[in-house]
Write an enzyme that holds these catalytic residues in place. Structure first.
Site, PDB file in Angstrom:
ATOM      1  N   GLU A 170      -3.532   8.517   5.665  1.00 34.20           N
ATOM      2  CA  GLU A 170      -3.446   9.931   5.334  1.00 34.20           C
ATOM      3  C   GLU A 170      -4.851  10.516   5.193  1.00 34.20           C
ATOM      4  O   GLU A 170      -5.668   9.992   4.428  1.00 34.20           O
ATOM      5  CB  GLU A 170      -2.677  10.133   4.037  1.00 34.20           C
ATOM      6  CG  GLU A 170      -1.217   9.706   4.113  1.00 34.20           C
ATOM      7  CD  GLU A 170      -0.506   9.834   2.781  1.00 34.20           C
ATOM      8  OE1 GLU A 170       0.311  10.758   2.628  1.00 34.20           O
ATOM      9  OE2 GLU A 170      -0.762   9.009   1.897  1.00 34.20           O
ATOM     10  N   GLU A 197       6.790   1.660   3.051  1.00 38.44           N
ATOM     11  CA  GLU A 197       5.927   2.618   3.753  1.00 38.44           C
ATOM     12  C   GLU A 197       4.537   2.021   3.947  1.00 38.44           C
ATOM     13  O   GLU A 197       4.045   1.275   3.096  1.00 38.44           O
ATOM     14  CB  GLU A 197       5.848   3.898   2.915  1.00 38.44           C
ATOM     15  CG  GLU A 197       5.141   5.051   3.554  1.00 38.44           C
ATOM     16  CD  GLU A 197       5.275   6.326   2.723  1.00 38.44           C
ATOM     17  OE1 GLU A 197       4.430   7.224   2.899  1.00 38.44           O
ATOM     18  OE2 GLU A 197       6.220   6.428   1.903  1.00 38.44           O
TER      19      GLU A 197
END
Length: 268
Positions: free
Chosen positions: A145, A141
């Site tokens: 964010e 990943e």
């Protein structure tokens, strides 16, 4: 050599060739499975291309998520993709939220998005790539964010075979929820670079901290009642919260930049 022995050797040779061919074919298929399937693209969201994007619908990612993914919370308006978080009983959750992900997987190259994040503590506006066990791959990943408790920062992070711990908080001038900002990462075999509004904010060169598996591209807006230490104490404002995305692009490694504002145009 007798005729019978010659025939036997010929048959043995044919069997050997067949076995070798099967082996090579198996290796080729395996290699193809490991390759990225997505090509370079720019999406300005004049519409939602359902040939490129899959809308998450009808589930959630676990007990920590207080909303259910719903296609009703995904729309395109005036050239902007909108992901909403709203109070609406959906599945076993009291809130509904929006997420899209690419159909295909993408490998080394430049990933870019221009978006404005949602407002509100306990919410997470995310632009990231991911692959994992549901795709029969290790969990890799790469993340941007923005946590609604502090929209003045964006958290960058990456996971390699489900191991994270690479978080870094980076300032977003003026606030990520106040205006559209540009977020990008350049993923190479031996280097990973993160950019915010064209400025390099994080560079990773440790091979053990750089993902290797091709991944899907995601945008998501979700909330939590339990991860308050990280995302802030959730408090619904009474009105839907919205993450807005104007553009996303992927430029494969070695290819020319696809649009004038691309970070690829400025890199060596």
């Amino acid at each position: 050599m007798t005729t019978s022995k010659r025939s036997y050797m010929q048959r043995l040779g044919l069997v050997s060739i067949a076995l070798m061919s099967a082996c090579f074919l198996s290796q080729a298929v395996s290699a193809q499975d490991d390759q990225a399937t997505g090509q370079s693209f720019v999406d300005n969201f004049e519409r939602l291309d359902t040939g490129r994007w899959y809308i998450s619908d009808g589930w959630n990612n676990g007990a920590y998520q207080n909303c259910t993914w719903s296609r009703k919370q995904v729309s395109v308006k005036d050239g902007t993709l909108q992901l909403q978080f709203t109070q609406s009983k959906t599945g076993d959750r009291n809130y509904a939220c929006g997420e899209i992900q690419t159909m295909k997987r993408y490998g080394y190259g430049t990933y870019e998005a221009r978006y404005r994040t949602a407002k509100g503590p306990g919410l997470n506006s995310a632009f990231f790539t991911y692959i994992g066990p549901t795709d029969k791959k290790p969990h890799d990943e790469i993340d941007f964010e923005v946590l609604g408790k502090n929209p003045g920062q964006v958290q960058v992070n990456q996971y390699i075979s489900a191991k994270g711990g690479n978080e870094k908080l980076v300032p977003v001038a003026g606030g990520a929820d106040q205006d559209f900002n540009d977020y990008a990462f350049v993923w190479e075999k031996d280097r990973l670079r993160y950019y915010v509004n064209g400025k390099l904010v994080q560079e990773v060169t440790d091979p053990s901290k750089i993902p290797t598996n091709a991944q899907k591209i995601f945008f998501s807006l979700w909330g939590t009642d339990t991860l308050s230490g990280w995302m802030g104490k959730f408090a619904y404002s009474g009105e839907p919260a919205t993450m807005e995305i104007k553009r996303v692009a992927f430029t494969a490694a070695g290819e020319k930049c696809l649009f004038p504002e691309s970070i690829t145009c400025k890199l060596d």
